[in-house]
Design an enzyme around this catalytic site. Structure first.
Site, PDB file in Angstrom:
ATOM      1  N   GLY A  14      32.750 -24.267 -56.844  1.00 32.08           N
ATOM      2  CA  GLY A  14      32.578 -23.098 -55.987  1.00 32.08           C
ATOM      3  C   GLY A  14      31.160 -22.597 -56.087  1.00 32.08           C
ATOM      4  O   GLY A  14      30.495 -22.749 -57.114  1.00 32.08           O
ATOM      5  N   GLY A  16      29.022 -19.117 -54.959  1.00 32.96           N
ATOM      6  CA  GLY A  16      29.040 -17.795 -54.339  1.00 32.96           C
ATOM      7  C   GLY A  16      27.635 -17.263 -54.195  1.00 32.96           C
ATOM      8  O   GLY A  16      26.652 -17.993 -54.392  1.00 32.96           O
ATOM      9  N   GLY A  17      27.508 -15.996 -53.845  1.00 26.83           N
ATOM     10  CA  GLY A  17      26.218 -15.390 -53.654  1.00 26.83           C
ATOM     11  C   GLY A  17      25.383 -15.360 -54.930  1.00 26.83           C
ATOM     12  O   GLY A  17      24.189 -15.664 -54.906  1.00 26.83           O
ATOM     13  N   PHE A  18      26.014 -15.009 -56.056  1.00 32.13           N
ATOM     14  CA  PHE A  18      25.254 -14.792 -57.280  1.00 32.13           C
ATOM     15  C   PHE A  18      25.682 -15.692 -58.424  1.00 32.13           C
ATOM     16  O   PHE A  18      25.571 -15.340 -59.586  1.00 32.13           O
ATOM     17  CB  PHE A  18      25.350 -13.324 -57.690  1.00 32.13           C
ATOM     18  N   GLY A  19      26.194 -16.863 -58.112  1.00 32.40           N
ATOM     19  CA  GLY A  19      26.569 -17.756 -59.194  1.00 32.40           C
ATOM     20  C   GLY A  19      27.391 -18.928 -58.705  1.00 32.40           C
ATOM     21  O   GLY A  19      27.588 -19.109 -57.505  1.00 32.40           O
ATOM     22  N   VAL A  21      30.812 -21.791 -59.792  1.00 31.62           N
ATOM     23  CA  VAL A  21      31.984 -22.065 -60.608  1.00 31.62           C
ATOM     24  C   VAL A  21      32.035 -23.566 -60.873  1.00 31.62           C
ATOM     25  O   VAL A  21      31.876 -24.371 -59.945  1.00 31.62           O
ATOM     26  CB  VAL A  21      33.275 -21.592 -59.917  1.00 31.62           C
ATOM     27  N   LYS A  37      32.935 -19.626 -64.596  1.00 35.79           N
ATOM     28  CA  LYS A  37      32.329 -18.867 -63.496  1.00 35.79           C
ATOM     29  C   LYS A  37      31.052 -18.241 -64.021  1.00 35.79           C
ATOM     30  O   LYS A  37      31.084 -17.334 -64.848  1.00 35.79           O
ATOM     31  CB  LYS A  37      33.300 -17.800 -62.970  1.00 35.79           C
ATOM     32  N   ASP A 140      39.830  -7.896 -52.518  1.00 34.50           N
ATOM     33  CA  ASP A 140      39.236  -9.060 -51.852  1.00 34.50           C
ATOM     34  C   ASP A 140      40.264 -10.188 -51.727  1.00 34.50           C
ATOM     35  O   ASP A 140      39.991 -11.337 -52.072  1.00 34.50           O
ATOM     36  CB  ASP A 140      37.992  -9.520 -52.619  1.00 34.50           C
TER      37      ASP A 140
HETATM   38  P1  ADP Z   1      33.033 -15.567 -55.847  1.00 33.41           P
HETATM   39  O1  ADP Z   1      33.088 -14.211 -56.446  1.00 33.41           O
HETATM   40  O2  ADP Z   1      31.645 -16.123 -55.779  1.00 33.41           O
HETATM   41  O3  ADP Z   1      33.785 -15.662 -54.549  1.00 33.41           O
HETATM   42  P2  ADP Z   1      35.299 -16.929 -57.054  1.00 33.41           P
HETATM   43  O4  ADP Z   1      35.844 -16.385 -58.342  1.00 33.41           O
HETATM   44  O5  ADP Z   1      36.101 -16.633 -55.828  1.00 33.41           O
HETATM   45  O6  ADP Z   1      33.774 -16.506 -56.906  1.00 33.41           O
HETATM   46  O7  ADP Z   1      35.143 -18.493 -57.199  1.00 33.41           O
HETATM   47  C1  ADP Z   1      34.557 -19.250 -56.152  1.00 33.41           C
HETATM   48  C2  ADP Z   1      35.403 -20.481 -55.873  1.00 33.41           C
HETATM   49  O8  ADP Z   1      35.493 -21.282 -57.078  1.00 33.41           O
HETATM   50  C3  ADP Z   1      36.855 -20.169 -55.506  1.00 33.41           C
HETATM   51  O9  ADP Z   1      37.005 -19.930 -54.134  1.00 33.41           O
HETATM   52  C4  ADP Z   1      37.562 -21.425 -55.960  1.00 33.41           C
HETATM   53  O10 ADP Z   1      37.363 -22.461 -55.024  1.00 33.41           O
HETATM   54  C5  ADP Z   1      36.806 -21.808 -57.217  1.00 33.41           C
HETATM   55  N1  ADP Z   1      37.426 -21.225 -58.436  1.00 33.41           N
HETATM   56  C6  ADP Z   1      37.142 -20.037 -58.987  1.00 33.41           C
HETATM   57  N2  ADP Z   1      37.859 -19.815 -60.106  1.00 33.41           N
HETATM   58  C7  ADP Z   1      38.629 -20.899 -60.262  1.00 33.41           C
HETATM   59  C8  ADP Z   1      39.606 -21.288 -61.256  1.00 33.41           C
HETATM   60  N3  ADP Z   1      39.899 -20.507 -62.291  1.00 33.41           N
HETATM   61  N4  ADP Z   1      40.200 -22.489 -61.110  1.00 33.41           N
HETATM   62  C9  ADP Z   1      39.884 -23.299 -60.063  1.00 33.41           C
HETATM   63  N5  ADP Z   1      38.976 -22.999 -59.108  1.00 33.41           N
HETATM   64  C10 ADP Z   1      38.350 -21.818 -59.196  1.00 33.41           C
HETATM   65 MG    MG Z   2      35.799 -15.476 -54.165  1.00 35.56          MG
HETATM   66 MG    MG Z   3      33.929 -12.415 -55.606  1.00 37.65          MG
END
Ligand code: ADP
Ligand code: MG
Ligand code: MG
Length: 273
Positions: A14, A16-19, A21, A37, A140
């Site tokens: 994954g 996102g804007g600031f990091g 996963v 994350k 969210d």
């Molecule tokens: P953001 O705050 O940047 O949206 P998220 O916590 O939603 O971050 O994580 C971004 C993406 O990473 C998620 O949409 C998912 O695809 C994947 N992801 C995040 N946490 C997990 C997790 N615990 N297990 C599997 N995939 C994850």
């Molecule tokens: Mg998210």
């Molecule tokens: Mg988020």
């Protein structure tokens, strides 16, 4: 060495804007996979001093710790630990076996039906109920913040980066920052509107999305005044539940306990495959 060194980092899953996963596995315990994350600290980050912690903590961590206290909810992703310094914070999260985000699951599932949807929605509602009981507003809810395991269809709510403790909400300069297509009309109109009914709207959007493979509304204009086009082959109970979650006036929208008690959750749909 840092605790991160205990993990062998594999794929990025994954961004996102600031990091980012990453999926990683613990070096010593081999098999156990985790999600890391990685959050770059930012001036706008919110810190919370709640639950008797000795110092303010990154809101996402503080909220998750509150949700991790026993008894836990199987439908909320577990926070195993976190590593923090001045510039960044890494959450060590549960990585469910053979999971994908709900939006991927919807696209990949060609034989979607109301029974599958019911199984998923029951768990989503349970996760939201658990948050409410712990005084947490997720803020969210959308298909990329929901994980689904296959073939067991276990659902896990993730991403508490926009969450708030309910009792503090009116006292902070709260602004709803959830995904636009899942944001209810009252929030679009007044971004600081007390957002407790926003979760129900988002639940309705998710159920619509599961049953139609697309969103009901894609822009502000259609969220505010657009017609809701429901597939007429859906059971009347399903159409009723979606419509009631997507009532534009938040005062008239269905309440969480009414969602839980809605007849759709008891039905075995006749048109289920
Ligand atoms: P953001 O705050 O940047 O949206 P998220 O916590 O939603 O971050 O994580 C971004 C993406 O990473 C998620 O949409 C998912 O695809 C994947 N992801 C995040 N946490 C997990 C997790 N615990 N297990 C599997 N995939 C994850
Ligand atoms: Mg998210
Ligand atoms: Mg988020």
């Amino acid at each position: 060495g840092s605790v991160v060194a205990d993990f062998e980092v594999k794929d990025m899953i994954g961004k996102g804007g600031f990091g980012q996963v990453y999926v990683a596995s613990h070096v010593s315990s081999e098999k156990e996979k985790v999600a890391l994350k990685y959050i770059i600290k930012h001036r706008q980050d919110r810190y919370l001093n709640i639950d008797g912690h000795s110092r303010p903590m990154l809101a996402e961590v503080a909220i998750m710790l509150r949700l991790m206290k026993a008894p836990q909810c199987p439908n909320i992703i577990r926070l195993h630990d976190w590593i923090e310094n001045e510039s960044d914070c890494t959450l060590i999260l549960e990585y469910p076996e053979s999971c994908q985000t709900l939006d991927r699951y919807i696209t990949d599932t060609l034989d979607m039906n109301e029974n599958k949807a019911r199984r998923l929605m029951r768990q989503l509602v349970q996760a939201v109920r658990f948050c409410v009981e712990r005084g947490v507003f997720h803020g969210d809810i959308h298909a990329r913040n929901i994980l689904v395991t296959t073939p067991r269809l276990e659902l896990k709510l993730i991403d508490f980066g926009c969450a708030w403790p309910v009792t503090r909400m009116p006292f902070y300069s709260w602004k709803y920052q959830g995904a636009r297509c899942y944001t209810p009309p009252e929030i679009l109109r007044h971004p600081k509107f007390f957002p407790s009914m926003a979760n129900i709207w988002a639940i309705g959007i998710v159920l619509y999305e599961i049953m139609h493979g697309r969103l009901p509304f894609y822009d502000r204009q259609s969220i505010m005044v657009g017609d809701l086009h429901l597939n007429p082959t859906l059971s009347s109970a399903c159409q009723d539940l979606i419509s009631k979650c997507l009532i534009r006036n938040p005062v008239r929208r269905i309440l969480l306990h009414q969602v839980e008690e809605h007849q759709w959750f008891n039905a075995t749909s006749p048109n289920a495959v």
